[in-house]
Design a protein around this motif. Structure first.
Motif, mmCIF file in Angstrom:
data_model
loop_
_atom_site.group_PDB
_atom_site.id
_atom_site.type_symbol
_atom_site.label_atom_id
_atom_site.label_comp_id
_atom_site.label_asym_id
_atom_site.label_seq_id
_atom_site.Cartn_x
_atom_site.Cartn_y
_atom_site.Cartn_z
ATOM 1 N N VAL A 103 0.949 -1.071 -0.167
ATOM 2 C CA VAL A 103 0.094 -0.009 -0.020
ATOM 3 C C VAL A 103 0.900 1.350 0.174
ATOM 4 C CG1 VAL A 103 -1.886 -1.322 1.108
ATOM 5 C CG2 VAL A 103 -0.207 0.168 2.679
ATOM 6 N N THR A 104 0.487 2.219 -0.394
ATOM 7 C CA THR A 104 0.936 3.355 -0.663
ATOM 8 C C THR A 104 0.361 4.264 0.260
ATOM 9 O OG1 THR A 104 1.851 3.194 -2.991
ATOM 10 C CG2 THR A 104 1.934 5.542 -2.339
ATOM 11 N N ILE A 105 1.020 5.099 1.153
ATOM 12 C CA ILE A 105 0.392 5.938 2.228
ATOM 13 C C ILE A 105 1.304 7.442 1.835
ATOM 14 C CG2 ILE A 105 0.150 6.431 4.698
ATOM 15 C CD1 ILE A 105 0.254 3.595 5.048
ATOM 16 N N GLY A 106 0.634 8.560 1.583
ATOM 17 C CA GLY A 106 1.043 9.678 1.741
ATOM 18 C C GLY A 106 0.904 10.447 3.103
ATOM 19 N N PHE A 107 1.935 11.211 3.482
ATOM 20 C CA PHE A 107 1.934 11.752 5.021
ATOM 21 C C PHE A 107 2.173 13.353 4.765
ATOM 22 C CE2 PHE A 107 4.365 13.361 8.576
ATOM 23 C CZ PHE A 107 2.915 13.255 9.519
ATOM 24 N N ALA A 150 5.302 21.724 10.125
ATOM 25 C CA ALA A 150 6.578 22.170 9.963
ATOM 26 C C ALA A 150 7.076 21.712 11.480
ATOM 27 C CB ALA A 150 6.955 23.698 9.992
ATOM 28 N N ALA A 151 8.488 21.344 11.416
ATOM 29 C CA ALA A 151 8.958 20.849 12.935
ATOM 30 C C ALA A 151 9.563 22.010 13.694
ATOM 31 C CB ALA A 151 10.064 19.656 12.835
ATOM 32 N N ASP A 152 8.511 23.145 14.038
ATOM 33 C CA ASP A 152 9.355 24.336 14.761
ATOM 34 C C ASP A 152 8.944 24.103 16.200
ATOM 35 O OD1 ASP A 152 6.711 24.685 14.479
ATOM 36 O OD2 ASP A 152 6.636 26.452 13.309
ATOM 37 N N HIS A 153 8.577 22.943 16.624
ATOM 38 C CA HIS A 153 8.183 22.748 18.142
ATOM 39 C C HIS A 153 8.658 21.440 18.323
ATOM 40 C CE1 HIS A 153 5.435 21.917 21.318
ATOM 41 N NE2 HIS A 153 5.659 23.374 21.648
ATOM 42 N N GLY A 154 9.158 21.096 19.532
ATOM 43 C CA GLY A 154 9.397 19.750 20.028
ATOM 44 C C GLY A 154 8.449 18.660 19.478
ATOM 45 N N TRP A 155 7.151 18.918 20.164
ATOM 46 C CA TRP A 155 6.077 17.972 20.035
ATOM 47 C C TRP A 155 5.825 17.865 18.465
ATOM 48 C CZ3 TRP A 155 1.065 17.928 17.829
ATOM 49 C CH2 TRP A 155 0.634 16.769 18.281
ATOM 50 N N LEU A 156 5.753 18.908 17.641
ATOM 51 C CA LEU A 156 5.420 18.758 16.335
ATOM 52 C C LEU A 156 6.604 17.912 15.518
ATOM 53 C CD1 LEU A 156 4.373 22.229 15.425
ATOM 54 C CD2 LEU A 156 2.939 20.280 15.811
ATOM 55 N N ALA A 157 7.856 18.150 15.893
ATOM 56 C CA ALA A 157 8.992 17.362 15.190
ATOM 57 C C ALA A 157 8.693 15.848 15.679
ATOM 58 C CB ALA A 157 10.149 17.943 15.805
ATOM 59 N N ALA A 158 8.183 15.672 16.848
ATOM 60 C CA ALA A 158 8.027 14.205 17.487
ATOM 61 C C ALA A 158 6.802 13.618 16.687
ATOM 62 C CB ALA A 158 7.889 14.224 18.924
ATOM 63 N N ILE A 159 6.062 14.438 16.037
ATOM 64 C CA ILE A 159 4.844 14.047 15.342
ATOM 65 C C ILE A 159 5.350 13.527 14.182
ATOM 66 C CG2 ILE A 159 2.979 14.903 13.755
ATOM 67 C CD1 ILE A 159 1.678 14.007 16.360
ATOM 68 N N ASN A 160 6.256 14.344 13.331
ATOM 69 C CA ASN A 160 6.559 13.807 12.128
ATOM 70 C C ASN A 160 7.628 12.499 12.042
ATOM 71 O OD1 ASN A 160 5.528 15.883 10.966
ATOM 72 N ND2 ASN A 160 7.222 17.101 10.958
ATOM 73 N N ASN A 161 8.376 12.310 13.290
ATOM 74 C CA ASN A 161 9.331 11.469 13.534
ATOM 75 C C ASN A 161 8.941 10.069 13.746
ATOM 76 O OD1 ASN A 161 11.563 13.351 13.031
ATOM 77 N ND2 ASN A 161 11.817 13.803 15.263
ATOM 78 N N SER A 162 7.771 10.351 14.678
ATOM 79 C CA SER A 162 7.137 8.868 15.008
ATOM 80 C C SER A 162 6.379 8.403 13.735
ATOM 81 C CB SER A 162 6.302 9.216 16.084
ATOM 82 O OG SER A 162 5.020 10.001 15.888
ATOM 83 N N ALA A 163 5.785 9.255 12.949
ATOM 84 C CA ALA A 163 4.881 8.927 11.852
ATOM 85 C C ALA A 163 6.112 8.014 10.664
ATOM 86 C CB ALA A 163 4.440 9.659 10.904
ATOM 87 N N ASP A 210 0.249 6.276 15.031
ATOM 88 C CA ASP A 210 -1.141 5.521 15.319
ATOM 89 C C ASP A 210 -1.779 5.712 13.668
ATOM 90 O OD1 ASP A 210 -0.760 4.490 17.703
ATOM 91 O OD2 ASP A 210 -1.524 6.360 18.543
ATOM 92 N N GLY A 211 -1.844 6.877 13.318
ATOM 93 C CA GLY A 211 -2.634 7.211 12.055
ATOM 94 C C GLY A 211 -1.837 6.365 10.918
ATOM 95 N N VAL A 212 -0.692 6.315 10.865
ATOM 96 C CA VAL A 212 -0.136 5.456 9.759
ATOM 97 C C VAL A 212 -0.482 4.231 9.973
ATOM 98 C CG1 VAL A 212 2.294 4.452 8.994
ATOM 99 C CG2 VAL A 212 1.901 7.155 9.540
ATOM 100 N N ARG A 213 -0.318 3.386 11.265
ATOM 101 C CA ARG A 213 -0.704 2.165 11.444
ATOM 102 C C ARG A 213 -2.248 1.826 10.867
ATOM 103 N NH1 ARG A 213 0.809 -1.081 16.887
ATOM 104 N NH2 ARG A 213 2.781 -0.466 16.375
ATOM 105 N N LEU A 214 -3.010 2.856 11.293
ATOM 106 C CA LEU A 214 -4.606 2.612 10.878
ATOM 107 C C LEU A 214 -4.652 2.726 9.571
ATOM 108 C CD1 LEU A 214 -6.313 4.694 13.870
ATOM 109 C CD2 LEU A 214 -6.228 2.139 13.574
ATOM 110 N N ALA A 215 -3.865 3.581 8.751
ATOM 111 C CA ALA A 215 -4.104 3.727 7.292
ATOM 112 C C ALA A 215 -3.738 2.379 6.673
ATOM 113 C CB ALA A 215 -3.066 4.947 6.984
#
Length: 350
Positions: free
Chosen positions: A56-60, A64-77, A302-307
């Motif tokens: 399957v092909t998943i687009g994400f 922008a990773a200008d905040h620690g939590w937002l960077a973690a969102i991208n990295n975890s995905a 979790d979004g990637v896993r569910l997708a």
């Protein structure tokens, strides 16, 4: 934080399913036509969702990773996608520009990806293009900031902002009770007041305090940045010569908040944070902070896993319900010195 279920649960379910299959096989020895067909109503689905399936092909598209939590969102995905050999993961450049993000989703639509995982810069602004993707037969998984239409996404993964406030307020009540503080002074350092997430966190905090007959005495609002956290915390300390409990909504701005505490040499209060950064957890271990409340940066993972499950027409193995739920709200647990070692590996760097 969404944590893995014990593997024993799956083993027991598998054994039970095999037992059902054995009973069905025994029934098939009958000579009656009814007994030799139609086992669909009795046989439970069995399988391991982690095993490779259809490619399957998943687009994400994330922030922008200008905040620690937002960077973690991208990295975890991205880390989650790498676990699966059956996922072709395509990552758009992180952005805070809604127009650019719309064009990214348009590209995914034109590329005919199987699924899109999207943390929108602005849920309302991205609703139309997400709906367009859904109408094109693409599975859309909405993360953290909700679209304004139920037709824009197949499923939505959210942190619990109101619950985060409830968890922080409940912890504050426990601190007050444990220390037997009479007439406690409670302070709150919020994030950006105009955002619904900040409003929800404050409402949850107030509701939990009300349950133990307390209220917020001093409240200031920062901007989810280190500099703003330091500035408003310094002003708060000058205005309040006595504080017993402080809840800060965001551990990234908490770096500045802690700097203000150190500059003023103020340590008399229980300091409760929010989001679950590694900094906050290290402060808890050092005794400089009482607790922090998790706002999971694993939402996109979790979004990637569910997708992947949705694109492969699978359900969630630990649910009786066959289909993936349409809305999943993650927990907002409290991290303290008693459980910090369990959560520290999941903490994001500010």
């Amino acid at each position: 934080m969404s944590l893995p279920r014990p593997t024993l649960t799956r083993s027991v379910r598998t054994a039970a399913a095999l037992g059902v299959v054995a009973l069905v096989a025994a029934g098939c020895t009958s000579n009656t036509p009814e007994a030799s067909n139609d086992t669909s109503s009795t046989a439970a689905p069995v399988g391991d969702n982690a095993k490779p399936g259809e490619k399957v092909t998943i687009g994400f598209s994330g922030p922008a990773a200008d905040h620690g939590w937002l960077a973690a969102i991208n990295n975890s995905a991205q880390a989650e996608a790498k676990k699966y050999t059956d996922v072709d993961f395509r990552v758009a450049e992180g952005t805070n520009d809604a127009s650019l993000q719309i064009s990214q989703i348009e590209t995914f639509i034109n590329d005919k990806v199987d699924a899109i995982v999207l943390l929108p810069t602005d849920g309302a602004a991205l609703t139309e293009v997400a709906t367009k993707a859904t109408q094109a037969g693409i599975i859309v998984v909405n993360v953290d900031r909700e679209f304004s239409s139920p037709f824009a996404a197949r499923t939505t993964v959210l942190g619990d902002n109101y619950g985060m406030g409830v968890s922080a307020g409940t912890r504050a009540c426990k601190v007050i009770a444990d220390k037997k503080i009479t007439n406690p002074v409670i302070a709150e350092i919020a994030g950006i007041d105009a955002l619904p997430l900040t409003q929800d966190r404050s409402k949850g905090f107030a509701a939990a305090l009300k349950a133990c007959n307390q209220t917020v005495d001093n409240r200031v609002a920062a901007e989810f940045t280190v500099a703003s956290g330091e500035s408003v915390a310094a002003n708060l300390l000058q205005a309040a010569p006595k504080i017993d409990v402080i809840w800060n909504h965001d551990d990234d701005q908490g770096v500045g908040v802690m700097a203000a505490f150190d500059n003023a040499n103020r340590k008399e209060f229980a300091f409760i944070g929010g989001a679950g950064s590694a900094n906050a957890m290290r402060w808890i271990k050092e005794g400089k902070m009482d607790a922090t409340v998790i706002y999971p940066p694993t939402q996109a993972a979790d979004g990637v896993r569910l997708a992947r499950l949705l694109a492969q027409d699978k359900g969630m193995a630990d649910l009786v319900q066959v289909a993936v739920p349409r809305r999943i709200v993650l927990d907002a647990p409290v991290v303290t010195k008693e459980n910090v070692d369990k959560y520290l590996p999941l903490g994001f760097e500010s």
